[in-house]
Design an enzyme around this catalytic site. Structure first.
Site, PDB file in Angstrom:
ATOM      1  N   HIS A 162      -1.916   5.492   9.232  1.00 49.99           N
ATOM      2  CA  HIS A 162      -0.552   5.961   9.482  1.00 49.99           C
ATOM      3  C   HIS A 162      -0.530   7.377  10.042  1.00 49.99           C
ATOM      4  CE1 HIS A 162      -0.196   2.864   6.320  1.00 49.99           C
ATOM      5  NE2 HIS A 162       1.073   2.717   6.606  1.00 49.99           N
TER       6      HIS A 162
ATOM      7  N   HIS B 274      10.156  -3.588   5.383  1.00 51.64           N
ATOM      8  CA  HIS B 274      10.588  -2.202   5.183  1.00 51.64           C
ATOM      9  C   HIS B 274      10.844  -1.521   6.517  1.00 51.64           C
ATOM     10  CE1 HIS B 274       6.155  -1.839   5.373  1.00 51.64           C
ATOM     11  NE2 HIS B 274       6.174  -0.530   5.327  1.00 51.64           N
TER      12      HIS B 274
ATOM     13  N   HIS C  19       0.819  -1.227   0.000  1.00 50.40           N
ATOM     14  CA  HIS C  19       0.000   0.000   0.000  1.00 50.40           C
ATOM     15  C   HIS C  19       0.853   1.279   0.000  1.00 50.40           C
ATOM     16  CE1 HIS C  19      -0.164  -0.282   4.706  1.00 50.40           C
ATOM     17  NE2 HIS C  19       0.870   0.440   4.341  1.00 50.40           N
TER      18      HIS C  19
ATOM     19  N   GLU D  52       3.399  -4.786   9.464  1.00 52.66           N
ATOM     20  CA  GLU D  52       2.193  -4.733   8.609  1.00 52.66           C
ATOM     21  C   GLU D  52       1.827  -6.127   8.085  1.00 52.66           C
ATOM     22  OE1 GLU D  52       2.618  -0.086   7.088  1.00 52.66           O
ATOM     23  OE2 GLU D  52       2.920  -1.681   5.629  1.00 52.66           O
TER      24      GLU D  52
HETATM   25  C1  DHB Z   1       6.011   3.897   2.783  1.00 52.30           C
HETATM   26  C2  DHB Z   1       4.873   4.058   3.585  1.00 52.30           C
HETATM   27  C3  DHB Z   1       4.144   2.951   3.967  1.00 52.30           C
HETATM   28  O1  DHB Z   1       3.018   3.057   4.709  1.00 52.30           O
HETATM   29  C4  DHB Z   1       4.530   1.670   3.600  1.00 52.30           C
HETATM   30  O2  DHB Z   1       3.785   0.635   4.054  1.00 52.30           O
HETATM   31  C5  DHB Z   1       5.654   1.498   2.808  1.00 52.30           C
HETATM   32  C6  DHB Z   1       6.406   2.611   2.400  1.00 52.30           C
HETATM   33  C7  DHB Z   1       6.795   5.072   2.358  1.00 52.30           C
HETATM   34  O3  DHB Z   1       6.616   6.153   2.944  1.00 52.30           O
HETATM   35  O4  DHB Z   1       7.586   4.954   1.422  1.00 52.30           O
HETATM   36 FE    FE Z   2       2.371   1.259   5.534  1.00 53.00          FE
END
Ligand code: DHB
Ligand code: FE
Length: 279
Positions: free
Chosen positions: A59, A193, A12, A240
């Site tokens: 978020h 991530h 997402h 996540e």
């Molecule tokens: C980013 C934000 C997110 O919520 C995610 O799940 C992955 C990457 C970002 O800011 O790049």
């Molecule tokens: Fe995210």
């Protein structure tokens, strides 16, 4: 009864929303990512679900660190996205399914999952980007929606085991709805991530591929990991993954994998895609 026709796990990342808005799908950076989606869209066009339950983490748009529920379920007639600072444009409001939402809430609270109920809810990129990936270029959304927010932002986070059980209870809640709607469940976000701190940019492709494999045939194994394990293996935003486990729990014991894609990196993130049908 309503039927869960399938489950989809998808990234997402907010930058996807900008890539869609700026029509960058065929740029070399984006093509291997967007090329994963046509089989999923073809399946959606064939199956024609009536309702999408979208599991994501807010978020900071609707909830912030001052008040952050562990689980929240939308029960509004309509949901809107807003620019969260990424320059993402508001899209056509998403229709809700309030009566169905209240049934899910009754059933989940009846199974001792204490929820925050939201009769107003702004939806951020965690919800809006997957919807745009599933149904691009439509004048109107072809499904009604139920947003389910999970706190994967501020510790303590709910455990993977708890989230998997939530998904199983969600599956029972859908099955006990008297209507005959077809329901698709989207688990969004992930995979590895880390957006901040010393390990910013951390990605673990072998672990991502392991998760994409196990979520199909052995989700209970993934449910045994602690949040701390997942942060170590998949970075600070790796939790996540619990949204995927909730989707998987809702589908029941056996599933068939119809399609998958994995591309790395998109915005410093391992971007996974899975289409599962209840077997
Ligand atoms: C980013 C934000 C997110 O919520 C995610 O799940 C992955 C990457 C970002 O800011 O790049
Ligand atoms: Fe995210």
């Amino acid at each position: 009864m309503a039927t869960i026709v399938g489950g989809i796990a998808t990234s997402h990342i907010p930058a996807i929303g900008n890539a869609i808005a700026n029509r960058l799908q065929n740029e070399p950076y984006w093509k291997p990512f967007f090329d994963g989606y046509p089989p999923v869209r073809a399946w959606l066009d064939k199956v024609q679900p009536d309702i999408a339950i979208v599991i994501y983490n807010d978020h900071g748009l609707n909830f912030f660190l001052d008040k952050l529920p562990t689980f929240a379920v939308g029960a509004a007639a309509e949901y809107r996205n807003k620019d969260e600072g990424w320059g993402l444009r508001p899209v056509t409001p998403f229709p809700g399914a309030p009566e169905f939402s209240w049934h899910l809430i009754e059933s989940l609270v009846g199974e001792e999952f204490d929820l925050t109920t939201c009769q107003e809810m702004a939806v951020d990129h965690g919800f809006a980007v997957p919807m745009q990936l599933m149904w691009p270029d439509r004048a109107a959304w072809p499904v009604r929606t139920v947003p389910i927010h999970v706190n994967t932002v501020q510790h303590p986070l709910p455990s993977p085991a708890r989230c998997y059980k939530f998904g199983q209870a969600l599956g029972r809640a859908v099955a006990s709805w008297p209507g005959n709607e077809k329901v698709v469940v989207l688990g969004t976000g992930g995979l590895s991530h880390q957006l901040d701190g010393e390990r910013a940019g951390f990605i673990n492709k072998p672990f991502d591929l392991f998760c994409m494999d196990k979520i199909v045939d052995d989700p209970a194994l993934l449910a045994q990991y602690s949040i701390r394990d997942i942060v170590e293996l998949a970075g600070t935003q790796g939790p996540e993954l619990v949204h995927w486990l909730m989707m998987r729990g809702a589908l029941g014991e056996q599933v068939r994998k119809l399609h998958s894609n994995y591309h790395v990196p998109i915005s410093n993130t391992g971007a996974g895609l899975l289409l599962l049908e209840a077997a």
